[in-house]
Design a protein around this motif. Structure first.
Motif, PDB file in Angstrom:
ATOM      1  N   SER A  60      16.010 -39.122  60.747  1.00  0.00           N
ATOM      2  CA  SER A  60      15.620 -38.082  59.790  1.00  0.00           C
ATOM      3  C   SER A  60      14.781 -38.621  58.637  1.00  0.00           C
ATOM      4  N   ARG A  61      15.209 -39.757  58.045  1.00  0.00           N
ATOM      5  CA  ARG A  61      14.458 -40.311  56.925  1.00  0.00           C
ATOM      6  C   ARG A  61      13.062 -40.737  57.368  1.00  0.00           C
ATOM      7  N   MET A  62      12.966 -41.352  58.543  1.00  0.00           N
ATOM      8  CA  MET A  62      11.678 -41.768  59.073  1.00  0.00           C
ATOM      9  C   MET A  62      10.780 -40.547  59.295  1.00  0.00           C
ATOM     10  N   ILE A  63      11.332 -39.489  59.852  1.00  0.00           N
ATOM     11  CA  ILE A  63      10.566 -38.283  60.126  1.00  0.00           C
ATOM     12  C   ILE A  63      10.079 -37.638  58.831  1.00  0.00           C
ATOM     13  N   ASN A  64      10.920 -37.613  57.819  1.00  0.00           N
ATOM     14  CA  ASN A  64      10.512 -37.033  56.536  1.00  0.00           C
ATOM     15  C   ASN A  64       9.368 -37.830  55.909  1.00  0.00           C
ATOM     16  N   ARG A  65       9.435 -39.150  56.033  1.00  0.00           N
ATOM     17  CA  ARG A  65       8.344 -39.985  55.510  1.00  0.00           C
ATOM     18  C   ARG A  65       7.042 -39.714  56.270  1.00  0.00           C
ATOM     19  N   ILE A  66       7.149 -39.546  57.589  1.00  0.00           N
ATOM     20  CA  ILE A  66       5.966 -39.253  58.407  1.00  0.00           C
ATOM     21  C   ILE A  66       5.369 -37.897  58.009  1.00  0.00           C
ATOM     22  N   LYS A  67       6.207 -36.905  57.780  1.00  0.00           N
ATOM     23  CA  LYS A  67       5.724 -35.587  57.382  1.00  0.00           C
ATOM     24  C   LYS A  67       4.987 -35.661  56.045  1.00  0.00           C
ATOM     25  N   GLY A  68       5.467 -36.534  55.165  1.00  0.00           N
ATOM     26  CA  GLY A  68       4.778 -36.721  53.891  1.00  0.00           C
ATOM     27  C   GLY A  68       3.389 -37.303  54.080  1.00  0.00           C
ATOM     28  N   VAL A  69       3.281 -38.264  54.997  1.00  0.00           N
ATOM     29  CA  VAL A  69       1.984 -38.877  55.307  1.00  0.00           C
ATOM     30  C   VAL A  69       1.049 -37.846  55.925  1.00  0.00           C
ATOM     31  N   VAL A  70       1.577 -37.020  56.823  1.00  0.00           N
ATOM     32  CA  VAL A  70       0.772 -35.990  57.487  1.00  0.00           C
ATOM     33  C   VAL A  70       0.256 -34.974  56.470  1.00  0.00           C
ATOM     34  N   ALA A  71       1.105 -34.556  55.533  1.00  0.00           N
ATOM     35  CA  ALA A  71       0.700 -33.591  54.511  1.00  0.00           C
ATOM     36  C   ALA A  71      -0.424 -34.150  53.650  1.00  0.00           C
ATOM     37  N   LYS A  72      -0.313 -35.414  53.284  1.00  0.00           N
ATOM     38  CA  LYS A  72      -1.353 -36.063  52.479  1.00  0.00           C
ATOM     39  C   LYS A  72      -2.659 -36.147  53.259  1.00  0.00           C
TER      40      LYS A  72
END
Length: 304
Positions: A60-72
């Motif tokens: 979950s934490r890894m996925i949330n970090r990836i989603k942040g990168v995708v949004a940026k």
């Protein structure tokens, strides 16, 4: 310069500039695509770094970090495509507006029509990565994958996102040019002509529209009508140029293997026999080819 003959009473220099502008627009679209692709490569590196740092347990934490990168990344891609449209409008005005003063205003309006990048990026990159990528990561981590094995497991998804970024760049540039020319032609009571590339990479729907002329005020599909569409429209100030070979004529002169590549073997055989026309191969919108199953259901194609 141009391989096309200008209509009667049309200045040759202006006509050549119109063709040159179309070429430049495609070149700029390719440049824009490279810029977007570079952003996606950087984004991919960030995603892979996050995946490499995963040591097991809940993803979950890894996925949330990836989603942040995708949004940026999505915000960077949106800004870059909007910037590309603005520059393209100025470039098109300089090339076509030299002898057509009011084209500048029409092309500025094209920026509005060309700025649909947010929807494309959301569909083909943001949503795709946030759904398919995260789903695949959860699936792989449940089986114990991590590190390079995890990266290898999502490679195809990341490859697809990079290709999508390049496609968005080319499509936005092409859409801005098409919309600008439509607005200019409509404002001046002129007609447009669809021009498709005469080679084996051209799609059935673009082959069907090639050479078609219509009143710019009337509803009509404009390029791009599919990903990586290379077709364009030109403004006519007189009759359709008679010297230009259309796609159907070009295809008639090609060997069977080229015809099969363009139309597909089954469609090509029916077309060569006279049982099926290219216009019958597309749907009612004229922007999508019909499947073989649909052609048979409509009674346009026989056989197994």
């Amino acid at each position: 310069m141009s391989s096309l003959t200008p209509p009667p009473d049309t200045d040759q220099d202006w006509f050549d500039e119109a063709v040159l502008a179309a070429i430049l627009a495609l070149q700029y679209g390719n440049t824009s695509a490279l810029q977007l692709e570079r952003i996606m490569k950087e984004t991919r590196q960030d995603i892979e770094a996050i995946i490499r740092s995963y040591r097991g347990g809940s993803p979950s934490r890894m996925i949330n970090r990836i989603k942040g990168v995708v949004a940026k990344a999505a915000k960077r891609l949106e800004k870059k495509t909007d910037d590309a449209v603005a520059v393209l409008v100025a470039m098109e005005s300089a090339n076509l507006g030299a002898r057509q003063k009011d084209l500048r205003d029409a092309m500025l309006l094209a920026a509005i029509g060309g700025r649909t990048s947010k929807a494309l990026i959301k569909r083909y990159i943001s949503d795709y990565l946030n759904s398919d990528l995260t789903a695949r990561i959860r699936e792989l981590t449940r089986s114990g994958a991590k590190g390079q094995a995890l990266i290898d497991g999502v490679r195809k998804i990341l490859d697809s996102a990079e290709r999508a970024a390049a496609t968005v760049g080319v499509s936005r540039a092409n859409a801005a040019v098409s919309e600008g020319r439509r607005r200019y032609a409509a404002a001046n009571g002129l007609k447009l002509m669809w021009v498709s590339i005469l080679d084996s990479r051209t799609t059935i729907q673009c082959a069907n529209l090639d050479g078609e002329v219509w009143d710019a005020k009337e509803p009509h599909a404009l390029p791009p009508i599919h990903p990586n569409c290379r077709s364009s429209v030109v403004v006519l100030t007189g009759p359709k140029p008679k010297s230009r070979k259309g796609f159907r004529e070009w295809l008639q002169d090609q060997p069977n293997d080229i015809q099969d590549t363009v139309l597909g073997k089954t469609r090509a055989e029916a077309w060569r026999s006279g049982a099926l026309t290219i216009s019958q191969m597309v749907d009612a919108t004229r922007t999508r080819p019909l499947s073989l199953e649909r052609l048979r259901a409509l009674g346009r194609l026989s056989g197994q």
